[in-house]
Scaffold this motif. Structure first.
Motif, PDB file in Angstrom:
ATOM      1  N   ASN A  26      -7.106  51.043  15.037  1.00 15.73           N
ATOM      2  CA  ASN A  26      -8.336  51.204  14.264  1.00 15.73           C
ATOM      3  C   ASN A  26      -9.128  52.428  14.719  1.00 15.73           C
ATOM      4  OD1 ASN A  26      -8.088  49.202  12.361  1.00 15.73           O
ATOM      5  ND2 ASN A  26      -9.000  47.640  13.670  1.00 15.73           N
ATOM      6  N   MET A  27      -9.062  52.746  16.005  1.00 16.54           N
ATOM      7  CA  MET A  27      -9.725  53.960  16.491  1.00 16.54           C
ATOM      8  C   MET A  27      -9.116  55.190  15.831  1.00 16.54           C
ATOM      9  SD  MET A  27     -10.382  53.258  20.560  1.00 16.54           S
ATOM     10  CE  MET A  27      -8.655  53.199  20.955  1.00 16.54           C
ATOM     11  N   ALA A  28      -7.805  55.192  15.695  1.00 14.83           N
ATOM     12  CA  ALA A  28      -7.138  56.318  15.037  1.00 14.83           C
ATOM     13  C   ALA A  28      -7.442  56.333  13.544  1.00 14.83           C
ATOM     14  CB  ALA A  28      -5.633  56.248  15.273  1.00 14.83           C
ATOM     15  N   LYS A  81     -10.584  58.129  12.582  1.00 18.08           N
ATOM     16  CA  LYS A  81     -10.465  59.586  12.563  1.00 18.08           C
ATOM     17  C   LYS A  81      -9.832  60.100  11.273  1.00 18.08           C
ATOM     18  CE  LYS A  81     -10.231  60.074  17.542  1.00 18.08           C
ATOM     19  NZ  LYS A  81      -9.396  60.418  18.687  1.00 18.08           N
ATOM     20  N   ILE A  82      -8.844  59.349  10.723  1.00 17.81           N
ATOM     21  CA  ILE A  82      -8.174  59.829   9.510  1.00 17.81           C
ATOM     22  C   ILE A  82      -8.829  59.294   8.239  1.00 17.81           C
ATOM     23  CG2 ILE A  82      -5.962  60.183  10.657  1.00 17.81           C
ATOM     24  CD1 ILE A  82      -4.926  57.641   9.416  1.00 17.81           C
ATOM     25  N   GLY A  83      -9.863  58.438   8.396  1.00 19.93           N
ATOM     26  CA  GLY A  83     -10.604  57.940   7.248  1.00 19.93           C
ATOM     27  C   GLY A  83      -9.862  56.893   6.444  1.00 19.93           C
ATOM     28  N   TYR A  84      -9.016  56.109   7.075  1.00 12.84           N
ATOM     29  CA  TYR A  84      -8.239  55.101   6.357  1.00 12.84           C
ATOM     30  C   TYR A  84      -8.996  53.793   6.195  1.00 12.84           C
ATOM     31  CZ  TYR A  84      -4.453  51.974   5.041  1.00 12.84           C
ATOM     32  OH  TYR A  84      -3.684  51.056   4.396  1.00 12.84           O
ATOM     33  N   GLY A  85      -9.834  53.437   7.103  1.00  8.71           N
ATOM     34  CA  GLY A  85     -10.509  52.148   7.083  1.00  8.71           C
ATOM     35  C   GLY A  85     -10.018  51.306   8.246  1.00  8.71           C
ATOM     36  N   GLN A  86     -10.419  50.054   8.263  1.00 10.48           N
ATOM     37  CA  GLN A  86     -10.074  49.168   9.365  1.00 10.48           C
ATOM     38  C   GLN A  86      -9.058  48.132   8.910  1.00 10.48           C
ATOM     39  OE1 GLN A  86     -11.719  49.274  12.632  1.00 10.48           O
ATOM     40  NE2 GLN A  86     -12.093  51.300  11.800  1.00 10.48           N
ATOM     41  N   ILE A  87      -8.215  47.712   9.827  1.00 12.38           N
ATOM     42  CA  ILE A  87      -7.333  46.576   9.568  1.00 12.38           C
ATOM     43  C   ILE A  87      -7.706  45.483  10.556  1.00 12.38           C
ATOM     44  CG2 ILE A  87      -5.429  47.919   8.652  1.00 12.38           C
ATOM     45  CD1 ILE A  87      -4.061  47.617  11.382  1.00 12.38           C
ATOM     46  N   THR A  88      -7.469  44.249  10.160  1.00 13.46           N
ATOM     47  CA  THR A  88      -7.764  43.132  11.047  1.00 13.46           C
ATOM     48  C   THR A  88      -6.499  42.318  11.230  1.00 13.46           C
ATOM     49  OG1 THR A  88      -8.450  41.789   9.174  1.00 13.46           O
ATOM     50  CG2 THR A  88     -10.179  42.963  10.351  1.00 13.46           C
ATOM     51  N   PRO A  89      -6.295  41.771  12.414  1.00 16.07           N
ATOM     52  CA  PRO A  89      -5.134  40.914  12.627  1.00 16.07           C
ATOM     53  C   PRO A  89      -5.195  39.694  11.710  1.00 16.07           C
ATOM     54  CG  PRO A  89      -6.158  41.473  14.713  1.00 16.07           C
ATOM     55  CD  PRO A  89      -7.076  41.954  13.623  1.00 16.07           C
ATOM     56  N   ASP A  90      -4.038  39.174  11.348  1.00 15.84           N
ATOM     57  CA  ASP A  90      -3.972  38.032  10.441  1.00 15.84           C
ATOM     58  C   ASP A  90      -4.702  36.810  10.987  1.00 15.84           C
ATOM     59  OD1 ASP A  90      -2.545  39.433   8.564  1.00 15.84           O
ATOM     60  OD2 ASP A  90      -0.591  38.819   9.343  1.00 15.84           O
ATOM     61  N   ASP A  91      -4.666  36.593  12.308  1.00  9.54           N
ATOM     62  CA  ASP A  91      -5.331  35.421  12.874  1.00  9.54           C
ATOM     63  C   ASP A  91      -6.844  35.523  12.742  1.00  9.54           C
ATOM     64  OD1 ASP A  91      -5.471  37.462  14.766  1.00  9.54           O
ATOM     65  OD2 ASP A  91      -5.383  36.092  16.478  1.00  9.54           O
ATOM     66  N   GLU A  92      -7.417  36.741  12.770  1.00  9.79           N
ATOM     67  CA  GLU A  92      -8.858  36.896  12.554  1.00  9.79           C
ATOM     68  C   GLU A  92      -9.216  36.570  11.113  1.00  9.79           C
ATOM     69  OE1 GLU A  92     -10.461  40.608  13.878  1.00  9.79           O
ATOM     70  OE2 GLU A  92      -9.526  40.438  15.848  1.00  9.79           O
ATOM     71  N   ASN A  93      -8.351  36.942  10.173  1.00 13.56           N
ATOM     72  CA  ASN A  93      -8.591  36.598   8.770  1.00 13.56           C
ATOM     73  C   ASN A  93      -8.574  35.088   8.588  1.00 13.56           C
ATOM     74  OD1 ASN A  93      -8.736  39.274   7.996  1.00 13.56           O
ATOM     75  ND2 ASN A  93      -6.566  39.424   7.516  1.00 13.56           N
ATOM     76  N   ASP A  94      -7.670  34.400   9.281  1.00 13.87           N
ATOM     77  CA  ASP A  94      -7.599  32.943   9.195  1.00 13.87           C
ATOM     78  C   ASP A  94      -8.850  32.293   9.758  1.00 13.87           C
ATOM     79  OD1 ASP A  94      -5.106  33.227   8.076  1.00 13.87           O
ATOM     80  OD2 ASP A  94      -4.011  32.838   9.947  1.00 13.87           O
ATOM     81  N   LYS A  95      -9.412  32.850  10.834  1.00 14.50           N
ATOM     82  CA  LYS A  95     -10.602  32.274  11.464  1.00 14.50           C
ATOM     83  C   LYS A  95     -11.829  32.411  10.564  1.00 14.50           C
ATOM     84  CE  LYS A  95      -9.017  33.238  16.149  1.00 14.50           C
ATOM     85  NZ  LYS A  95      -9.178  34.095  17.306  1.00 14.50           N
TER      86      LYS A  95
END
Length: 136
Positions: A115-117, A120-134
């Protein structure tokens, strides 16, 4: 007398050439051995879980949680550079429905670093699947 001097000079050049060839041969042998040991160490690192860069899917997901997401090929080029720089293992394959997209799979534990990278490239954030479940 001049024949003896010529023979001595010829023998000296012959020994010098022989020594040079042996030195070059030894250097080549050393480079081949170095390349072999580097390859072996990368293979051993992969077996011990120290994966980086493009990784086979079964090694990447071996008993670990993973996150999957899609991105365009130009975005993937930037992602690939960032993942290599950060030593993050990932697996990519073309999307079956949209050939302009690539599906990328990576370990959940690496999402914070990537996510830090992505910032820098302006892609956005990704979240792990387990965080989405929570969150649900």
């Amino acid at each position: 007398m001049s024949q003896d001097a010529a023979d001595q000079v010829f023998n000296m050049y012959l020994r010098l050439g022989e020594t040079g060839i042996k030195a070059v041969g030894g250097g080549i042998k050393g480079l081949v051995m170095l390349a072999f040991f580097i390859k072996q160490s990368k293979m051993m690192a992969a077996k011990n879980g120290a994966l980086t860069g493009e990784t086979p899917f079964d090694l990447l997901t071996n008993g670990k949680d993973f996150t999957a997401f899609s991105m365009t090929k130009p975005e993937f080029k930037q992602f690939e550079k960032a993942a290599q720089r950060l030593s993050i293992p990932y697996h990519s394959e073309p999307d079956e429905n949209d050939k302009s997209l690539l599906n990328v799979i990576m370990r959940d534990e690496d999402t914070k670093r990537i996510n830090m990278a992505f910032e820098k490239i302006g892609y956005g954030q990704i979240t792990p699947d387990d965080e989405n479940d929570k969150k649900k």
